[in-house]
Write a protein that holds these residues in place. Sequence first.
Motif, PDB file in Angstrom:
ATOM      1  N   GLY A  58       0.787  -0.972  -0.033  1.00 58.54           N
ATOM      2  CA  GLY A  58      -0.046   0.418  -0.177  1.00 58.54           C
ATOM      3  C   GLY A  58       0.969   1.076  -0.033  1.00 58.54           C
ATOM      4  N   ASN A  59       0.183   2.181   0.148  1.00 60.79           N
ATOM      5  CA  ASN A  59       0.830   3.910   0.851  1.00 60.79           C
ATOM      6  C   ASN A  59       2.651   3.661   1.391  1.00 60.79           C
ATOM      7  N   LEU A  60       1.817   3.045   2.141  1.00 64.26           N
ATOM      8  CA  LEU A  60       3.540   2.715   3.190  1.00 64.26           C
ATOM      9  C   LEU A  60       4.547   1.711   2.766  1.00 64.26           C
ATOM     10  N   SER A  90       2.196  -8.777  -1.565  1.00 62.42           N
ATOM     11  CA  SER A  90       0.707  -8.507  -1.395  1.00 62.42           C
ATOM     12  C   SER A  90      -0.306  -9.575  -2.100  1.00 62.42           C
ATOM     13  N   ARG A  91      -1.401  -9.202  -1.657  1.00 64.60           N
ATOM     14  CA  ARG A  91      -2.670 -10.122  -1.933  1.00 64.60           C
ATOM     15  C   ARG A  91      -2.838 -10.055  -3.361  1.00 64.60           C
ATOM     16  N   SER A  92      -2.560  -9.093  -3.693  1.00 63.13           N
ATOM     17  CA  SER A  92      -3.755  -9.021  -5.186  1.00 63.13           C
ATOM     18  C   SER A  92      -2.086  -8.176  -5.843  1.00 63.13           C
ATOM     19  N   PRO A  93      -1.926  -8.702  -7.003  1.00 64.46           N
ATOM     20  CA  PRO A  93      -1.234  -8.183  -7.758  1.00 64.46           C
ATOM     21  C   PRO A  93      -0.647  -6.471  -8.102  1.00 64.46           C
ATOM     22  N   GLN A  94       0.667  -6.519  -7.880  1.00 68.80           N
ATOM     23  CA  GLN A  94       1.285  -4.807  -8.346  1.00 68.80           C
ATOM     24  C   GLN A  94       1.757  -4.897  -9.066  1.00 68.80           C
ATOM     25  N   GLN A  95       2.305  -3.490  -9.228  1.00 71.50           N
ATOM     26  CA  GLN A  95       3.514  -3.217 -10.033  1.00 71.50           C
ATOM     27  C   GLN A  95       3.723  -1.761  -9.053  1.00 71.50           C
ATOM     28  N   VAL A  96       5.352  -2.164  -8.899  1.00 68.93           N
ATOM     29  CA  VAL A  96       6.108  -1.195  -7.835  1.00 68.93           C
ATOM     30  C   VAL A  96       7.519  -0.762  -8.874  1.00 68.93           C
ATOM     31  N   ALA A 140       2.118 -11.906  -5.888  1.00 72.43           N
ATOM     32  CA  ALA A 140       0.929 -11.961  -5.017  1.00 72.43           C
ATOM     33  C   ALA A 140       0.288 -12.911  -4.316  1.00 72.43           C
ATOM     34  N   GLY A 141      -0.185 -13.603  -3.455  1.00 74.63           N
ATOM     35  CA  GLY A 141      -0.736 -14.469  -3.670  1.00 74.63           C
ATOM     36  C   GLY A 141      -0.294 -15.388  -2.209  1.00 74.63           C
ATOM     37  N   ALA A 142      -1.143 -15.885  -2.183  1.00 75.11           N
ATOM     38  CA  ALA A 142      -0.473 -17.022  -1.495  1.00 75.11           C
ATOM     39  C   ALA A 142      -0.017 -18.185  -1.492  1.00 75.11           C
ATOM     40  N   GLU A 143       0.290 -18.403  -3.449  1.00 68.77           N
ATOM     41  CA  GLU A 143       1.048 -19.590  -4.242  1.00 68.77           C
ATOM     42  C   GLU A 143       2.366 -18.688  -3.971  1.00 68.77           C
ATOM     43  N   ALA A 144       2.938 -17.762  -4.565  1.00 73.31           N
ATOM     44  CA  ALA A 144       3.689 -16.122  -4.541  1.00 73.31           C
ATOM     45  C   ALA A 144       4.372 -16.399  -3.460  1.00 73.31           C
ATOM     46  N   MET A 145       3.962 -16.916  -1.899  1.00 72.05           N
ATOM     47  CA  MET A 145       4.818 -16.429  -0.807  1.00 72.05           C
ATOM     48  C   MET A 145       6.097 -17.246  -0.852  1.00 72.05           C
TER      49      MET A 145
END
Length: 308
Positions: free
Chosen positions: A141-143, A162-168, A175-180
């Motif tokens: 998120g922002n922080l 993060s839970r859902s896909p993001q781009q930074v 993203a998601g449990a499978e990527a943890m």
Amino acid sequence: MALLYKADPVRGATWQKLFGAEAPEIDFRHWPDTGNLADIRYLAAWTVTPDLLASLPNLEVLFSTGAGVDQLDLTQVPDHIQVVRMVEPGITEGMVEYASFATLALHRHMLHYRKAQAEARWAPIKLVPAKDRRIGVMGLGNLGRAVLTRLGSYGFALSGWSRSPQQVDGVTCHAGAEAMPAFLAGCDILICLLPLTAETHGILCRKTFDLLPDGAALVNVGRGGHLVESDLLAALDAGKLSGAVLDVTEPEPLPNDHPFWRHPAILLTPHVASMTQPESAARVLMGNIRQHRQGLAMLGTVTRGRGY
């Protein structure tokens, strides 16, 4: 159009003065001086009770006076009342400063040197260049994004989850449990900036620690509920983790006999990473109320299903 403030009284006095000078059209009421409860359309509070909400028949928006809303039982807040968390520059900058300090302290082995100093030992450790130290942030998120931007200036290798896909920019995002598992395998220092929800409660646990590289370190600036304390202590004592910087605990404050106070591999601070700055926070609140009166989106509006 009235706003009722029910939180820290010192901050409330500052806010009341600012509203009077800069937003006189908003009737600012400081608890317990509520006046006619039917006038109140907005409530700014840290916590609320069902009785308080029931006493405000025309309440439209509940503003959290902090960056999170996990202290609120959202199931007790009627669906027609919007919930908004605090998003303001002072919170972000404070968190960036603290996360940078904690990361650099772990990167440069300050917990080791603190112990060595107490034992009068001269014990240098070979320096690892920042480009060879992998930093992972849970929560984009922002922080989380602001923290990653600042840490990138030191040259660290950055990843995020993060839970859902993001781009930074400059960050390898998962993203998601499978990527943890893949995310954790690439974290020499793991920073938790997740919101506390049913899904993230206890996420900093043995399963998570086992997926980190041996000797990794932890920074928790999310919430105390993210951490399974016994699992952290076991990982530190076994050498799986090399250190931890904790700004949040459960409960707060910890009891005097809690092992975190005296553990040599833990740096503990009293929930000071990020603090709302009264002046800028008041102006964010003014802006959100004006946005709402115009039928426009407010900054920090909470999605009930997600809890943030």
